[in-house]
Enzyme design. Structure first.
Site, mmCIF file in Angstrom:
data_model
loop_
_atom_site.group_PDB
_atom_site.id
_atom_site.type_symbol
_atom_site.label_atom_id
_atom_site.label_comp_id
_atom_site.label_asym_id
_atom_site.label_seq_id
_atom_site.Cartn_x
_atom_site.Cartn_y
_atom_site.Cartn_z
ATOM 1 C CG HIS A 47 4.612 -12.454 22.129
ATOM 2 N ND1 HIS A 47 4.637 -13.073 23.356
ATOM 3 C CD2 HIS A 47 4.108 -11.213 22.358
ATOM 4 C CE1 HIS A 47 4.195 -12.239 24.280
ATOM 5 N NE2 HIS A 47 3.857 -11.108 23.701
ATOM 6 C CG HIS A 80 0.035 -13.525 22.871
ATOM 7 N ND1 HIS A 80 0.729 -12.875 21.887
ATOM 8 C CD2 HIS A 80 -0.236 -12.603 23.822
ATOM 9 C CE1 HIS A 80 0.875 -11.611 22.221
ATOM 10 N NE2 HIS A 80 0.308 -11.422 23.397
ATOM 11 C CB CYS A 86 0.570 2.315 32.045
ATOM 12 S SG CYS A 86 1.402 1.192 30.881
ATOM 13 C CB CYS A 109 -1.602 -1.726 31.960
ATOM 14 S SG CYS A 109 0.030 -1.645 32.547
ATOM 15 C CB CYS A 129 3.965 1.438 33.685
ATOM 16 S SG CYS A 129 3.139 -0.148 33.772
ATOM 17 C CG HIS A 173 4.026 -2.355 30.191
ATOM 18 N ND1 HIS A 173 2.791 -2.301 30.797
ATOM 19 C CD2 HIS A 173 3.951 -3.334 29.270
ATOM 20 C CE1 HIS A 173 2.006 -3.193 30.237
ATOM 21 N NE2 HIS A 173 2.678 -3.833 29.310
ATOM 22 C CE LYS A 182 4.331 -10.061 30.083
ATOM 23 N NZ LYS A 182 3.512 -9.022 29.523
ATOM 24 C CE LYS A 199 4.147 -3.928 18.538
ATOM 25 N NZ LYS A 199 3.413 -4.179 17.333
HETATM 26 N N1 MSP Z 1 -6.308 -8.132 26.527
HETATM 27 C C1 MSP Z 1 -5.743 -8.360 27.779
HETATM 28 C C2 MSP Z 1 -6.413 -9.533 28.469
HETATM 29 C C3 MSP Z 1 -7.872 -9.387 28.662
HETATM 30 S S1 MSP Z 1 -8.564 -10.833 29.346
HETATM 31 C C4 MSP Z 1 -10.077 -10.418 29.758
HETATM 32 C C5 MSP Z 1 -4.260 -8.681 27.619
HETATM 33 N N2 MSP Z 1 -3.879 -9.112 26.413
HETATM 34 S S2 MSP Z 1 -2.377 -9.478 25.968
HETATM 35 O O1 MSP Z 1 -2.422 -9.644 24.531
HETATM 36 O O2 MSP Z 1 -1.470 -8.516 26.465
HETATM 37 O O3 MSP Z 1 -2.108 -10.895 26.532
HETATM 38 C C6 MSP Z 1 -1.797 -11.058 27.853
HETATM 39 C C7 MSP Z 1 -1.544 -12.500 28.166
HETATM 40 O O4 MSP Z 1 -0.579 -13.103 27.281
HETATM 41 C C8 MSP Z 1 -0.915 -12.629 29.519
HETATM 42 O O5 MSP Z 1 -1.810 -12.569 30.561
HETATM 43 C C9 MSP Z 1 -0.295 -13.996 29.414
HETATM 44 O O6 MSP Z 1 -1.291 -14.944 29.553
HETATM 45 C C10 MSP Z 1 0.234 -13.985 27.997
HETATM 46 N N3 MSP Z 1 1.612 -13.488 27.966
HETATM 47 C C11 MSP Z 1 2.081 -12.373 27.314
HETATM 48 N N4 MSP Z 1 3.436 -12.302 27.496
HETATM 49 C C12 MSP Z 1 3.841 -13.333 28.260
HETATM 50 C C13 MSP Z 1 5.098 -13.876 28.590
HETATM 51 N N5 MSP Z 1 6.235 -13.293 28.299
HETATM 52 N N6 MSP Z 1 5.110 -15.075 29.223
HETATM 53 C C14 MSP Z 1 3.967 -15.797 29.450
HETATM 54 N N7 MSP Z 1 2.794 -15.327 29.126
HETATM 55 C C15 MSP Z 1 2.648 -13.972 28.797
HETATM 56 O O7 MSP Z 1 -3.530 -8.536 28.574
#
Ligand code: MSP
Length: 659
Positions: free
Chosen positions: A17, A20, A125, A128, A143, A146, A299, A302
């Site tokens: 999304h 990412h 949680c 996380c 949490c 979240h 934020k 999902k």
């Molecule tokens: N798998 C772990 C990360 C492990 S790294 C060794 C994780 N994954 S995640 O799929 O949840 O992706 C997290 C990352 O996606 C966040 O740290 C950020 O970089 C990005 N984002 C997810 N949602 C976001 C927003 N709403 N806004 C900006 N970036 C955010 O955590």
């Protein structure tokens, strides 16, 4: 110098999304910039595939975790290719090379004596995959990230002596403040560590889907120890091929930058350096934590709801406009709000107007003045050369400190000066004279060349942001796409005299109202046309019929809350300015017929619908689409996203209830 840039590795229980996409675009922009600067750059991204969440998501879909992972990984690959992401490698935590790296780091930490077995109690949680203490929770059991309820749990785990590293971590933040950026995040981390660190449980006995913890049968490695190690396992750490590891991580001049969102700051700024210290391994240079993209002040994610998958923007406009919007409209480090309106305004003002119009205007002027050719001779700079030097210096400064919005701003200031210069010199007034008089010709040539040269520099500076479109702009003005920035951003390289073909529209303007209506409709049909379980995540694999888990089925009363009624279509017409919407007048057995706006114009001609029967949801709240109030929704099957209208099997009176 080696420059190594990473994104977080993304969980595979979610499709990509906007969050990412953002982090990955940022890392890609950094990598592209560094390569253009001639640095030995290595850029990686990947997926985090172990853990309870993935296990649960797969079970819910009735597939094995690896099948879910394979499928989502494919989607990530597709996204990255559409967005022009230039990662050098893609690591999956289910790969053998990764497991090798994880086992090696564990071996080293164990050798230090920094693991012990203990009993763990806390609030977990599952989003996380983190235990919190009671103190850290919000409103009782929620949490802090979240805001969803945590589960109380206890387990016998392997513990890592994190507390032992408290002082060394504090020394690290003092000695190398660039270790955590921006500064506000550094302060946050310092404060947290200074309050005291508890040892960290790094194994799980309740999660099967993970890397076995060596020496502890029945335990799998805690997802964060597993996941963080990707940054070095991808380079071959622990394996036989370690050239990349030595070049990009352990070398004296290695500079590693982890780009992450602020949600995973503690894991990267505390756990990760502590693991590395315990294993006697070098540390990265910087952990850069950016803010969140928000929707309605929440934020985008999902688990927190409000998922925004801007696929429709990419489908319609290509990857670059989205890249540009995300990089220009977020102050790197702070939160920002994502909106279609914001996207269009940025696109129309900066791309369609500033870049697109300036380019076509200049090309048209040159073609008229010089019979379809570039200006025959270079100009004297006209002061634009100095402005360019100054703005490009500012641009580099901001690029190096990751202030992308400011870097873009500096470049657009140069573009604004160029337009101003053009307006001041009014070359269009001398186009006729230029054809017969040498002095006028020289003057027009000089003015137009100065503008083109300035535009060329602007466009080269935009290459990391607009990797697909900037080369098209360069081609339109007869300039080459540079391989690096050695000369590209300095004055004097725009060619002269060559043929200059007519320009094709590079960034056609978007009609904001029409687009917003279309996007709303898209959102509405996503929300209302698809049953709750069949989200886009599920839609991608139609051949697997997954029964919804019993506790998520609805009962008959819930179904009857939706009032479905047979209606006769009395009139139908296209909604002006929309290529998707039809306005239907439908008799649903009430005193007056209803107006229903439906997104079916691409598949149905208005006149063919008159006299047909349709099924209408008659108790929906009214919605405004393109200024028209729609009172209901017609039902359609969605075949590959295309609507196929539903009708009763034989004609029945208008107003008959469907049940
Ligand atoms: N798998 C772990 C990360 C492990 S790294 C060794 C994780 N994954 S995640 O799929 O949840 O992706 C997290 C990352 O996606 C966040 O740290 C950020 O970089 C990005 N984002 C997810 N949602 C976001 C927003 N709403 N806004 C900006 N970036 C955010 O955590």
């Amino acid at each position: 110098m080696s420059f190594y840039v990473t994104t977080p590795i993304y969980y595979v229980n979610d499709l990509p999304h906007v969050g990412h996409i953002y982090t990955t675009i940022v890392a890609d922009t950094i990598a592209r910039y560094r390569r253009l600067r001639g640095e030995d750059t290595y850029f990686i991204t990947g997926t985090d595939e172990h853990g309870q969440n993935i296990e649960k998501a797969a079970a819910k879909r009735g597939v094995r975790p690896i099948e879910l992972a394979d499928e989502v990984v494919e989607r990530y690959h597709q996204h990255w290719s559409r967005l022009g992401i230039t990662h050098d490698d893609f690591i999956r935590t289910t790969e053998e090379r990764h497991e090798t790296g994880v086992h090696e780091i564990i071996r080293r930490i164990a050798e230090k004596g920094d693991f012990y077995v203990g009993r763990h109690e806390g609030y977990y949680c599952s989003s996380c995959e983190t235990f919190y203490t009671e103190k850290e929770l919000l409103e009782g059991d929620r949490c802090p990230v979240h805001e969803t309820p945590c589960e109380k749990g206890a387990e016998e785990n392997v513990f890592f002596r994190l507390s032992k590293y408290q002082d060394r971590l504090l020394e690290l933040y003092e000695a190398r403040p660039e270790f955590v950026r921006p500064e506000s995040r550094l302060n946050e981390v310092k404060q947290f560590v200074a309050q005291g660190l508890r040892d960290l449980s790094v194994s799980r006995t309740t999660v099967d889907w993970g890397i076995p913890f060596p020496g502890h049968e029945g335990h799998t490695v805690y997802v964060w120890l597993d996941a963080l190690t990707n940054y070095i396992s991808v380079l071959g750490f622990g394996g036989e091929e370690t050239e990349l590891y030595h070049r990009h991580w352990a070398g004296d001049d290695a500079t590693a930058v982890h780009v992450i969102g602020k949600d995973i700051l503690r894991h990267h700024a505390i756990f990760w350096p502590a693991f590395l210290m315990a294993a006697d391994l070098p540390l990265p240079k910087t952990v850069w934590a950016h803010g969140w993209w928000l929707r309605d002040d929440k934020k985008i994610s999902k688990s927190a709801g409000g998922v925004v998958r801007p696929d429709y923007l990419i489908d319609r406009f290509g990857g670059d406009p989205l890249r540009f919007y995300l990089l220009r409209d977020m102050v790197f480090g702070q939160d920002a709000s994502f909106s279609d309106e914001g996207f269009i305004e940025r696109y129309n003002s900066d791309l369609a107007n500033d870049v697109g119009n300036t380019t076509s205007r200049l090309v048209t002027l040159c073609r008229t003045a010089f019979d379809g050719h570039l200006p025959p001779a270079k100009g004297d700079g006209g002061g634009l050369d100095e402005v360019a030097a100054e703005k490009i210096e500012v641009y580099h400064r901001h690029m190096e400190s990751y202030a992308f919005h400011d870097a873009i701003r500096a470049v657009f200031e140069l573009l604004a000066e160029t337009s101003q210069y053009l307006v001041t010199h009014e070359p269009w007034k001398k186009l006729k004279d230029a054809k017969k008089d040498d002095a006028a010709r020289d003057e027009v040539s000089g003015v137009l060349w100065n503008c083109l040269e300035s535009l060329r520099i602007v466009t080269c500076a935009l290459l990391p942001f607009l990797p697909q479109r900037a080369p098209q702009v360069l081609a339109a003005i007869g300039a080459e796409v540079p391989e690096n920035y050695e000369n590209a951003l300095t004055w004097g390289h725009q060619p002269t005299g060559a043929p200059l073909p007519e320009v094709q529209p590079l960034f056609p303007r978007i009609d904001k109202d029409a687009w917003i209506a279309e996007a709303k409709e898209q959102e509405m049909s996503d929300e209302t046309n698809s049953p709750k379980e069949a989200t886009k995540d599920d839609a991608k694999e139609p051949e697997k019929k997954v029964e919804p888990p019993a506790d998520e089925r609805i009962d008959i009363e819930q179904f009857f809350e939706t009032v479905l009624t047979v209606g006769d279509v009395k009139a139908a017409e296209k909604v002006p300015k929309s290529n998707k919407l039809l306005q239907l007048t439908v008799d649903v057995g009430e005193a007056d017929p209803r107006t229903v706006v439906a997104g079916i114009a691409k598949e149905y001609d208005a006149e063919d619908l008159v006299g047909k029967q349709v099924i209408v949801v008659t108790n929906l709240k009214p919605a405004r689409l393109m200024g028209i109030e729609s009172n209901g929704m017609v039902l359609a099957a969605s075949e590959d996203g295309k609507p196929v209208l539903l009708h009763p099997e034989r004609e029945v009176p208008a107003g008959t209830r469907v049940r």
